[in-house]
Scaffold this motif. Structure first.
Motif, PDB file in Angstrom:
ATOM      1  N   GLU A 116       0.846  -1.195   0.000  1.00 35.25           N
ATOM      2  CA  GLU A 116       0.000   0.000   0.000  1.00 35.25           C
ATOM      3  C   GLU A 116       0.883   1.247   0.000  1.00 35.25           C
ATOM      4  OE1 GLU A 116      -3.917   1.614   2.430  1.00 35.25           O
ATOM      5  OE2 GLU A 116      -2.306   0.621   3.544  1.00 35.25           O
ATOM      6  N   CYS A 120       3.964   1.762  -8.150  1.00 28.05           N
ATOM      7  CA  CYS A 120       3.698   0.497  -8.846  1.00 28.05           C
ATOM      8  C   CYS A 120       3.489   0.758 -10.334  1.00 28.05           C
ATOM      9  CB  CYS A 120       2.467  -0.192  -8.254  1.00 28.05           C
ATOM     10  SG  CYS A 120       0.887   0.565  -8.694  1.00 28.05           S
ATOM     11  N   LEU A 122       1.418   0.132 -13.898  1.00 31.63           N
ATOM     12  CA  LEU A 122       0.033  -0.098 -14.300  1.00 31.63           C
ATOM     13  C   LEU A 122      -0.113  -1.571 -14.652  1.00 31.63           C
ATOM     14  CD1 LEU A 122      -2.797   0.918 -15.118  1.00 31.63           C
ATOM     15  CD2 LEU A 122      -1.850   1.446 -17.378  1.00 31.63           C
ATOM     16  N   ASP A 192       0.697   4.869  -6.544  1.00 32.83           N
ATOM     17  CA  ASP A 192       0.399   3.599  -5.868  1.00 32.83           C
ATOM     18  C   ASP A 192      -0.709   2.910  -6.644  1.00 32.83           C
ATOM     19  OD1 ASP A 192      -2.134   4.693  -4.991  1.00 32.83           O
ATOM     20  OD2 ASP A 192      -1.104   5.631  -3.314  1.00 32.83           O
ATOM     21  N   ASN A 193      -1.123   1.728  -6.182  1.00 36.34           N
ATOM     22  CA  ASN A 193      -2.101   0.989  -6.984  1.00 36.34           C
ATOM     23  C   ASN A 193      -3.511   1.549  -6.851  1.00 36.34           C
ATOM     24  OD1 ASN A 193      -2.701  -0.050  -4.402  1.00 36.34           O
ATOM     25  ND2 ASN A 193      -3.192  -2.066  -5.214  1.00 36.34           N
ATOM     26  N   TYR A 194      -3.748   2.442  -5.885  1.00 35.54           N
ATOM     27  CA  TYR A 194      -5.040   3.141  -5.832  1.00 35.54           C
ATOM     28  C   TYR A 194      -5.167   4.097  -7.018  1.00 35.54           C
ATOM     29  CZ  TYR A 194      -5.282   1.492  -0.978  1.00 35.54           C
ATOM     30  OH  TYR A 194      -5.323   0.712   0.156  1.00 35.54           O
ATOM     31  N   ALA A 196      -3.495   3.863  -9.859  1.00 32.32           N
ATOM     32  CA  ALA A 196      -3.605   3.031 -11.063  1.00 32.32           C
ATOM     33  C   ALA A 196      -5.026   2.500 -11.207  1.00 32.32           C
ATOM     34  CB  ALA A 196      -2.612   1.867 -10.987  1.00 32.32           C
ATOM     35  N   GLY A 197      -5.620   2.073 -10.101  1.00 26.75           N
ATOM     36  CA  GLY A 197      -6.983   1.540 -10.128  1.00 26.75           C
ATOM     37  C   GLY A 197      -8.009   2.575 -10.551  1.00 26.75           C
ATOM     38  N   THR A 246     -11.650  -5.246 -11.894  1.00 29.16           N
ATOM     39  CA  THR A 246     -11.319  -3.959 -11.270  1.00 29.16           C
ATOM     40  C   THR A 246     -11.177  -4.068  -9.755  1.00 29.16           C
ATOM     41  OG1 THR A 246     -13.677  -3.386 -11.172  1.00 29.16           O
ATOM     42  CG2 THR A 246     -12.435  -2.626 -13.103  1.00 29.16           C
ATOM     43  N   TYR A 249      -7.120  -3.738  -7.192  1.00 31.53           N
ATOM     44  CA  TYR A 249      -6.368  -2.546  -6.807  1.00 31.53           C
ATOM     45  C   TYR A 249      -6.639  -2.222  -5.340  1.00 31.53           C
ATOM     46  CZ  TYR A 249      -6.232  -2.534 -11.835  1.00 31.53           C
ATOM     47  OH  TYR A 249      -6.072  -2.924 -13.141  1.00 31.53           O
ATOM     48  N   SER A 250      -6.495  -3.232  -4.511  1.00 32.19           N
ATOM     49  CA  SER A 250      -6.806  -3.101  -3.091  1.00 32.19           C
ATOM     50  C   SER A 250      -5.525  -3.065  -2.257  1.00 32.19           C
ATOM     51  CB  SER A 250      -7.690  -4.266  -2.647  1.00 32.19           C
ATOM     52  OG  SER A 250      -7.087  -5.500  -2.968  1.00 32.19           O
ATOM     53  N   ARG A 253      -2.167  -5.888  -2.185  1.00 35.02           N
ATOM     54  CA  ARG A 253      -2.701  -6.916  -3.067  1.00 35.02           C
ATOM     55  C   ARG A 253      -1.677  -8.006  -3.360  1.00 35.02           C
ATOM     56  NH1 ARG A 253      -7.907  -8.307  -4.505  1.00 35.02           N
ATOM     57  NH2 ARG A 253      -7.741  -9.844  -6.149  1.00 35.02           N
TER      58      ARG A 253
END
Length: 445
Positions: A116, A120, A122, A192-194, A196-197, A246, A249-250, A253
């Motif tokens: 988190e 990261c 995509l 971060d992956n948030y 990207a999400g 989708t 992206y938590s 992960r």
């Protein structure tokens, strides 16, 4: 917390061979008179021989963060043992690969933990049931999506990307089409992956709105045949939807790594037959290169990373990893009103008795974002939200306006676009202003 017992986890002969190679490597370093490994860049001495095993993810992530530096980044991997029980290991990915590549395919049940709030790449998780979608061409659908996301990266951040930058991994079976897509662009990552999400969910919403509406123009999607975009929707047991997952992206992960399969199955991730990706030339070992290039959160060095940001209100930004702001062509101005008084008045009347809190102008994108206060009516739910305000986006190029929402349940929602009144067209049309000024000058003469 203890050192991982690879003699127990892996085949003993393999471990003995790896330990001999490690000893030989250390002996060579000693003979050159090198000092502490941690003081030297990785490319001179190789990765640090660090391995720690954990039962708890939080301890593993904490250790990986503390032990990493700009030149020697450690990652957290998950490996599955008896009955699928997951354990965590903190290790440099090159070290992990030395052991992992010698495992039999059915025992390669490993995942990368995407930390988190960590930079990261995509990434996309694509899948659908083949039985329910016999007429679909998975590879063609995948390439269409790759092209779409490359165009969004170019539009939003002026990042150049094509299929040669995309690691395309396949683990399809006779029952399910399955791909993992990783966009490996040198020195570029999402914050971060948030973030990207949010981009992924926004693109999905755009595709859905474009395919289901009568709108004929879209900056990106109009470049594709509608039949191509319609093919991206697949039948599931819960109805029709895009074949993008989708939900990946938590927080922290777990994402399956190259050559890995799910526990109890034989569907290892391999480079797809139609992949155009060109592996990094840093390593002589092609398989190692693909493994490292396909990791979501591993970067050889982080200090020069350009971080792409995509916020909940659909605004974008670009930063350097070291917090130096790099606003790539996106000169954002922020004030209570725009330079178009008639447009501001129109928005004010639209949201009355609410008020315009701020207006953000993205000059290059020709976009205005009106943040509101005291106005919470959301077209998605057909009523006012209890606490979240909504915002309006004006596309100056296409002369349209639509509503979006800050509420998490409405993420990705975009109301039906409305054409701005004709009297506003003329005010925001720069060419129209020039023609008007020319006509007035002729009349005066």
């Amino acid at each position: 917390m203890s050192e991982i017992n690879f003699h127990k986890f892996y085949d003993t002969k393999i471990v003995v061979k790896m330990e001999k190679q490690n000893a030989d490597s250390k002996q060579k370093v000693s003979e050159t008179g090198a000092k502490k490994h941690e003081e030297m860049p990785f490319n001179i001495l190789g990765p640090r021989e660090f391995l720690m095993n954990f039962d708890k993810q939080v301890d593993a992530l904490d250790t990986a963060s503390k032990e990493s530096n700009d030149y020697d980044m450690l990652c957290t991997f998950v490996y599955q043992v008896d009955n699928g029980y997951r354990k965590f290991v903190v290790v440099h990915p090159e070290i992990y690969w030395r052991y992992y590549e010698h495992l039999p395919p059915e025992r390669r049940c490993s995942y990368e933990v995407i930390p988190e709030n960590h930079p990261c790449r995509l990434y996309l998780d694509l899948e659908y049931s083949i039985e329910l979608n016999l007429g679909h061409n998975g590879p063609s659908m995948t390439n269409t999506l790759i092209d779409i996301f490359c165009m969004y990266l170019l539009k939003h951040w002026h990042v150049i990307c094509n299929r040669y930058n995309v690691v395309n991994l396949d683990s399809s079976t006779s029952e399910k089409f399955s791909r993992h897509i990783i966009f490996n662009i040198q020195d570029v990552a999402f914050k971060d992956n948030y973030h990207a999400g949010r981009l992924v969910k926004s693109v999905c919403a755009d595709i859905l709105n474009y395919v289901t509406s009568k709108e004929k123009q879209h900056d990106i999607l109009s470049c594709f045949e509608k039949t191509q975009l319609e093919q991206l929707f697949v039948e599931t047991k819960k109805g029709k939807r895009l074949f993008i997952d989708t939900a990946v992206y938590s927080k922290n992960r777990h994402f399956r790594i190259y050559k890995s399969t799910k526990w109890g199955k034989q569907s290892n991730l391999e480079i797809s037959d139609d992949s155009k990706y060109i592996p990094s030339s840093v390593y002589n070992d092609k398989e190692l290169s693909i493994f490292l290039d396909s990791l979501i959160s591993y970067f050889i060095t982080k200090k020069n990373l350009i971080l792409l940001e995509y916020f909940e209100n659909c605004t974008i930004n670009t930063n350097c990893f070291k917090d130096t702001v790099q606003r790539y062509n996106y000169q954002e101005s922020d004030s209570p009103c725009s330079k178009y008084p008639m447009l501001d008045k129109y928005i004010s009347n639209l949201i009355s008795p609410g008020k315009i809190r701020t207006c953000k102008h993205f000059e290059t994108a020709k976009i205005l974002v009106y943040e509101t206060v005291g106005y919470r009516y959301c077209e998605n739910i057909g009523r006012c939200h209890k606490s979240n305000n909504v915002f309006w986006i004006v596309n100056l190029k296409n002369k349209i306006i639509y509503q979006k929402c800050h509420d998490q349940d409405c993420f990705g929602f975009k109301s039906k676009s409305k054409q701005l009144p004709e009297e506003i067209y003329f005010q925001i049309d720069e060419e129209g202003d020039v023609l008007l000024n020319s006509a007035m000058a002729r009349d005066i003469v």
